[in-house]
Design a protein around this motif. Structure first.
Motif, short mmCIF file in Angstrom:
data_model
loop_
_atom_site.label_atom_id
_atom_site.label_comp_id
_atom_site.label_asym_id
_atom_site.label_seq_id
_atom_site.Cartn_x
_atom_site.Cartn_y
_atom_site.Cartn_z
N TRP A 222 -26.96 -30.87 17.59
CA TRP A 222 -26.48 -30.63 18.95
C TRP A 222 -25.02 -31.02 19.06
CZ3 TRP A 222 -24.85 -34.22 22.75
CH2 TRP A 222 -24.63 -33.66 24.00
N VAL A 223 -24.65 -32.14 18.46
CA VAL A 223 -23.25 -32.58 18.49
C VAL A 223 -22.37 -31.55 17.79
CG1 VAL A 223 -21.64 -34.34 17.67
CG2 VAL A 223 -23.84 -35.02 18.66
N ASP A 228 -18.29 -27.18 17.93
CA ASP A 228 -17.95 -25.81 17.64
C ASP A 228 -17.58 -25.05 18.89
OD1 ASP A 228 -18.35 -26.13 14.93
OD2 ASP A 228 -20.41 -25.33 14.94
N SER A 229 -18.34 -25.31 19.99
CA SER A 229 -18.06 -24.64 21.27
C SER A 229 -16.69 -25.05 21.80
CB SER A 229 -19.16 -24.99 22.28
OG SER A 229 -18.87 -24.41 23.54
N ALA A 230 -16.39 -26.31 21.68
CA ALA A 230 -15.07 -26.80 22.14
C ALA A 230 -13.95 -26.19 21.30
CB ALA A 230 -15.04 -28.33 22.05
N ASP A 231 -14.22 -26.01 20.01
CA ASP A 231 -13.20 -25.43 19.13
C ASP A 231 -12.92 -23.97 19.50
OD1 ASP A 231 -11.55 -25.37 16.60
OD2 ASP A 231 -13.05 -23.87 16.08
#
Length: 235
Positions: A222-223, A228-231
Motif C-alpha cells: 500500500w505504501v 507511485d501515485s505521488a510520483d
C-alpha cells in the motif's frame, strides 16, 4: 569368375604391346597393361606403384568428364543439329549424361577450372554465380573438402540465406525478449537491494495498517502504491 589374385598373377604383355599402349597412360609404366575390357597387372607390382596407378586413374576419370563436355560443346557449335545428333548416336554415348556434362562445362570457362578439384566439385557449385563458384571452390581447395563436404557447406549457407523474413523476425524478437528479460532481471535484482526506511509512531503504524487492510493490501504494497501515485502526480 576371376579373382583379384588371378588378375595380378597374369604376366604383362601376353597378346598385347605394353610399351605402345602405355604411352597413352604413362602412369602405368610397365606395371600394368590396359585393354578394352580391363587391366592386367604385373605379378611383382609394388604397393606404391599400385597406389600411383589408382591416382592416375582418378585423374583420368575426372578429366574425361571435362573432355566429353568440351567435345559435345564443340560439336554443337561446329555441325548442324541433325548431323550432330547422328554423330552422338553413332558413338553410343548417353546423350543426357553428355548434356549434363556440357552444362557444367559451360558454367566454367577453361581458365576457371581447378585441376586439383574433381568435375563433381565443380558440378556442386555450377548453379551459383561465378564469384560464389570461385569462393566455394577456393574453400574446398584450402580445406581439402570432398565433394560431399563441399555440398554440405554450400547447402548450409544457402539455407541461411533463404531463411524467411518471418523466421528472421521471430529470431530477432526472441533475442530482444531475452535481452529485455535479462535487463528486467537485473532491475529486479537492483530493486531488491534498495531499502527505504520510514519511522512511524505506534499510532501511525496502526492507522496506516488499517487503511492498507481496507484496500486488501499488505502495508508495504500500500505504501508503494501511494508513493507511485505521488510520483505520477509530480511527473
Amino acid at each position: 569368375m576371376r579373382t583379384a589374385s588371378q588378375y595380378q598373377m597374369e604376366p604383362v604383355g601376353v597378346g598385347s604391346r605394353p610399351a605402345q599402349e602405355n604411352t597413352v597412360l604413362p602412369f602405368l609404366g610397365r606395371q600394368a597393361t590396359v585393354r578394352k575390357a580391363g587391366m592386367v597387372f604385373s605379378q611383382d607390382i609394388s604397393e606404391q606403384s599400385w597406389e600411383r596407378i589408382g591416382s592416375g586413374l582418378r585423374e583420368l576419370t575426372n578429366s574425361s568428364a571435362w573432355w566429353l563436355a568440351d567435345w559435345l560443346i564443340f560439336g554443337e557449335a561446329a555441325y548442324s543439329c541433325r548431323r550432330y545428333r547422328e554423330a552422338i548416336d553413332r558413338t553410343g554415348l548417353d546423350y543426357q549424361t553428355l548434356r549434363n556434362y556440357a552444362w557444367v562445362a559451360r558454367r566454367f570457362e577453361y581458365r576457371r577450372r581447378r585441376a586439383d578439384l574433381s568435375f563433381a566439385h565443380h558440378a556442386e557449385v555450377a548453379r551459383l554465380s561465378p564469384p560464389e563458384q570461385d569462393y566455394w571452390l577456393r574453400k574446398a581447395q584450402q580445406h581439402k573438402w570432398s565433394r560431399n563436404e563441399l555440398r554440405r557447406a554450400v547447402r548450409a549457407s544457402l539455407a541461411e540465406q533463404l531463411e524467411t523474413p518471418d523466421a528472421a523476425t521471430a529470431r530477432s524478437g526472441e533475442r530482444r525478449a531475452g535481452q529485455m528479460a535479462e535487463q528486467a532481471g537485473g532491475d529486479a535484482r537492483r530493486e531488491k537491494v534498495a531499502t527505504l526506511t520510514i519511522e512511524l509512531s505506534t499510532g501511525q503504524l496502526d492507522k496506516y495498517a488499517k487503511v492498507a487492510a481496507a484496500h486488501g493490501l499488505p502495508l508495504e504494497k500500500w505504501v508503494t502504491q501511494i508513493l507511485d501515485s505521488a510520483d505520477r502526480r509530480v511527473s
